[in-house]
Scaffold this motif. Structure first.
Motif, short mmCIF file in Angstrom:
data_model
loop_
_atom_site.label_atom_id
_atom_site.label_comp_id
_atom_site.label_asym_id
_atom_site.label_seq_id
_atom_site.Cartn_x
_atom_site.Cartn_y
_atom_site.Cartn_z
N PHE A 49 0.33 -17.72 -7.05
CA PHE A 49 -0.62 -17.07 -8.04
C PHE A 49 -1.34 -15.90 -7.72
O PHE A 49 -2.14 -15.36 -8.38
CB PHE A 49 -1.68 -18.06 -8.34
N ALA A 50 -1.01 -15.52 -6.46
CA ALA A 50 -1.67 -14.23 -5.87
C ALA A 50 -0.93 -13.08 -6.11
O ALA A 50 0.35 -13.06 -6.75
CB ALA A 50 -1.54 -14.37 -4.38
N THR A 51 -1.68 -11.86 -6.32
CA THR A 51 -1.04 -10.52 -6.54
C THR A 51 -0.49 -10.04 -5.30
O THR A 51 -1.03 -9.98 -4.22
CB THR A 51 -2.04 -9.57 -7.01
N ARG A 52 0.96 -9.57 -5.54
CA ARG A 52 1.68 -8.77 -4.51
C ARG A 52 1.40 -7.47 -4.42
O ARG A 52 1.31 -6.92 -5.56
CB ARG A 52 3.06 -9.33 -4.64
N ASP A 53 1.86 -6.73 -3.29
CA ASP A 53 1.69 -5.41 -3.31
C ASP A 53 2.41 -4.88 -4.26
O ASP A 53 2.37 -3.44 -4.65
CB ASP A 53 1.77 -5.02 -1.48
N GLY A 54 3.76 -5.14 -4.26
CA GLY A 54 4.84 -4.68 -5.08
C GLY A 54 4.34 -4.73 -6.56
O GLY A 54 4.98 -3.88 -7.33
N GLN A 55 3.44 -5.38 -7.08
CA GLN A 55 3.03 -5.30 -8.35
C GLN A 55 1.89 -4.27 -8.81
O GLN A 55 1.61 -4.12 -9.82
CB GLN A 55 2.36 -6.76 -8.62
N ALA A 56 1.33 -3.62 -7.55
CA ALA A 56 0.51 -2.66 -7.81
C ALA A 56 0.95 -1.43 -8.82
O ALA A 56 2.07 -1.10 -8.78
CB ALA A 56 0.22 -2.06 -6.49
N VAL A 57 -0.14 -1.33 -9.81
CA VAL A 57 0.28 -0.23 -10.85
C VAL A 57 -0.75 0.63 -10.77
O VAL A 57 -1.93 0.42 -11.11
CB VAL A 57 0.44 -0.95 -12.26
N ARG A 58 -0.60 1.84 -10.64
CA ARG A 58 -1.59 2.87 -10.83
C ARG A 58 -1.84 3.65 -12.44
O ARG A 58 -0.94 3.51 -12.98
CB ARG A 58 -1.55 3.95 -9.71
N LEU A 59 -3.21 3.79 -12.42
CA LEU A 59 -3.38 4.22 -13.81
C LEU A 59 -2.63 5.60 -14.03
O LEU A 59 -2.20 5.69 -14.90
CB LEU A 59 -5.07 4.76 -13.97
N TYR A 60 -2.53 6.45 -12.93
CA TYR A 60 -1.70 7.57 -13.02
C TYR A 60 -0.42 7.65 -12.00
O TYR A 60 -0.90 6.99 -10.98
CB TYR A 60 -2.60 8.98 -12.69
N GLU A 61 0.64 7.66 -12.36
CA GLU A 61 1.87 7.76 -11.60
C GLU A 61 1.50 8.52 -10.14
O GLU A 61 1.03 9.64 -10.26
CB GLU A 61 3.09 8.37 -12.23
N SER A 62 1.82 7.66 -9.00
CA SER A 62 1.81 8.27 -7.92
C SER A 62 3.07 7.69 -6.84
O SER A 62 3.35 6.64 -7.17
CB SER A 62 0.60 7.88 -7.26
N ARG A 108 -11.82 10.92 -9.02
CA ARG A 108 -10.14 10.99 -9.13
C ARG A 108 -9.57 10.28 -7.88
O ARG A 108 -8.76 10.91 -7.22
CB ARG A 108 -10.01 12.38 -9.31
N ASN A 109 -10.06 8.90 -7.94
CA ASN A 109 -9.38 8.15 -6.72
C ASN A 109 -7.86 7.74 -7.20
O ASN A 109 -7.37 7.18 -6.45
CB ASN A 109 -10.37 7.18 -6.30
N ASN A 110 -7.56 7.52 -8.46
CA ASN A 110 -6.41 6.92 -9.05
C ASN A 110 -6.39 5.71 -8.20
O ASN A 110 -5.25 5.22 -7.55
CB ASN A 110 -5.08 8.04 -8.65
N LEU A 111 -7.16 4.73 -8.42
CA LEU A 111 -6.83 3.25 -8.15
C LEU A 111 -5.84 2.50 -8.85
O LEU A 111 -5.52 3.07 -9.99
CB LEU A 111 -8.36 2.57 -8.17
N THR A 112 -5.63 1.45 -8.53
CA THR A 112 -4.66 0.43 -8.98
C THR A 112 -5.30 -0.10 -10.31
O THR A 112 -6.40 -0.22 -10.40
CB THR A 112 -3.90 -0.64 -8.41
N VAL A 113 -4.31 -0.37 -11.21
CA VAL A 113 -5.00 -1.03 -12.43
C VAL A 113 -5.76 -2.26 -12.13
O VAL A 113 -6.68 -2.88 -12.68
CB VAL A 113 -3.84 -1.29 -13.59
N GLN A 114 -5.01 -3.23 -11.19
CA GLN A 114 -5.36 -4.47 -10.87
C GLN A 114 -6.98 -4.38 -10.21
O GLN A 114 -7.81 -5.25 -10.39
CB GLN A 114 -4.53 -5.02 -9.56
#
Length: 397
Positions: A26-39, A157-163
């Motif tokens: 149930f943990a969040t994986r690194d590969g699931q990371a989604v940024r608010l703006y594509e990077s 403007r750090n463009n963090l992940t949605v998570q």
């Protein structure tokens, strides 16, 4: 510039994968990371959520938490909790729970250290006063959790992940729940819609629910971090010594933290949600009720805010708003904020901005202030105002 060899990068990737293989399902994986703006940015030494944490801790406004008080603002006492120490305490509690539940500790840390970066000076009283002014002038509501997202992802403007952003905006846990179950992760566009909606709907923040189990852990840890620490601040730092009747979870801050975290872990292992036992839930409700009656509602705590800080903020807001409307370059809002090289470069200096109205700039500036800066700025703006003499601070001696 020194870089890693390709085989070294591959070994580090392998180590990261091996670590993730131990995570809960149930943990969040690194590969699931989604940024608010594509990077396309990648760092072989850091996961996506570790990058978030580093961006937050290096944000210009992070340091200011050292002079933003929680509940007790008018005491020179180094033992009283400030925002900076609070966020680290939340991080430690959340990491303790997260490690036991085999969750993503990098994501937990990023959410925890970023959750209060948008807080106003003078705690929740300052937040209430600023929200009332914001609504009066611009028809918008101010909430520190929403403003933390604005600071971290739009002003700087750090463009963090949605998570990470989702965990920050959903962190407010004023109401204790017996069960914390994650919602669905929003898309980038969906998150922006949630963010925008919080300015227009007074109850929007009350409906927010974290989309990751890590976000749920931070939300609960935020409450665990302050419920005993506020008692400790009152009893040992201020000489108030209120008598608390409820001691089911212990009488000291450390006892409260240990008992609640142990209960959470015992009831949440290998589950897709967090759970608290009925007796601990009831005790937390009692502790919170006592805190409100015996600390937060006391006249000695509230009068300086209501009778001094509120009228000061009202007068300062009007003055700064006029300065922005007049484009008064010599005003402190321009010299110390809008024309600051960092802020102007990252946010206010280009055409793509959220500066819809002058009130937005004033809210951003006041929210960024520390307690000391606020009172000194007021004295600078209104040197002859009698309110200056009503800011009475209890000293060390």
């Amino acid at each position: 510039m020194k870089t890693l060899e390709q085989d070294q990068e591959e070994r580090i990737k392998q180590y990261t994968a091996e670590t993730e293989s131990l995570y809960s399902e149930f943990a969040t994986r690194d590969g699931q990371a989604v940024r608010l703006y594509e990077s396309q940015y990648r760092d072989p030494l850091r996961t996506q959520f570790a990058i978030d944490a580093d961006r937050i801790i290096n944000c210009k406004f992070f340091n200011r938490g050292a002079d933003k008080t929680q509940v007790f603002s008018f005491y020179k006492n180094d033992d009283i909790t400030r925002r900076a120490s609070h966020v680290h305490l939340v991080s430690r509690i959340a990491r303790k729970i997260g490690r036991a539940l085999r969750l993503n500790l990098d994501l937990i840390e990023a959410i925890a250290i970023g959750h209060d970066i948008g807080h106003t000076p003078f705690g929740h009283a300052g937040e209430r006063f600023l929200s009332a002014l914001y609504f009066s002038y611009a028809g918008k509501y101010f909430n520190h959790n929403v403003h933390s997202v604005r600071v971290l992802n739009f002003i700087t403007r750090n463009n963090l992940t949605v998570q990470t952003l989702d965990g920050i905006i959903c962190h407010c846990g004023e109401k204790v729940d017996e069960r914390y179950e994650p919602a669905a992760l929003p898309t980038a566009d969906g998150f922006r819609a949630v963010f925008d909606g919080c300015y227009a709907d007074a109850d929007a923040v009350k409906r927010l629910r974290p989309a990751t189990l890590e976000g749920c852990v931070v939300r609960l840890s935020d409450m665990i971090a302050y419920i005993g620490k506020d008692r400790q601040d009152a009893m040992f730092s201020l000489g108030m010594s209120p008598k608390f009747d409820c001691d089911a979870l212990g009488a000291t801050n450390s006892q409260i933290i240990d008992n609640v975290t142990n209960d959470v872990v015992a009831n949440s292992l290998d589950k897709p949600y967090l759970s608290i036992s009925a007796d601990v839930y009831a005790a937390l409700e009692s502790y919170k009720a006592e805190n409100y009656e015996k600390i937060y509602k006391l006249p000695v705590v509230n009068e300086p805010y209501d009778n001094v800080i509120k009228p000061m903020m009202e007068k300062m807001f009007g003055r700064l708003l006029s300065d922005v409307e007049k484009n008064a370059a010599d005003s402190i809002i321009f010299r110390h904020y809008l024309n600051d090289g960092y802020t102007k470069k990252h946010y206010y200096g280009d055409g793509d901005t959220l500066l819809d109205a002058p009130a937005d700039a004033v809210v951003d500036f006041i929210a960024s202030m520390t307690d000391d800066y606020f009172t000194e700025a007021y004295r600078y703006l209104f040197p002859d105002d009698a309110l200056n003499d009503k800011v009475v601070t209890i000293g060390y001696f």
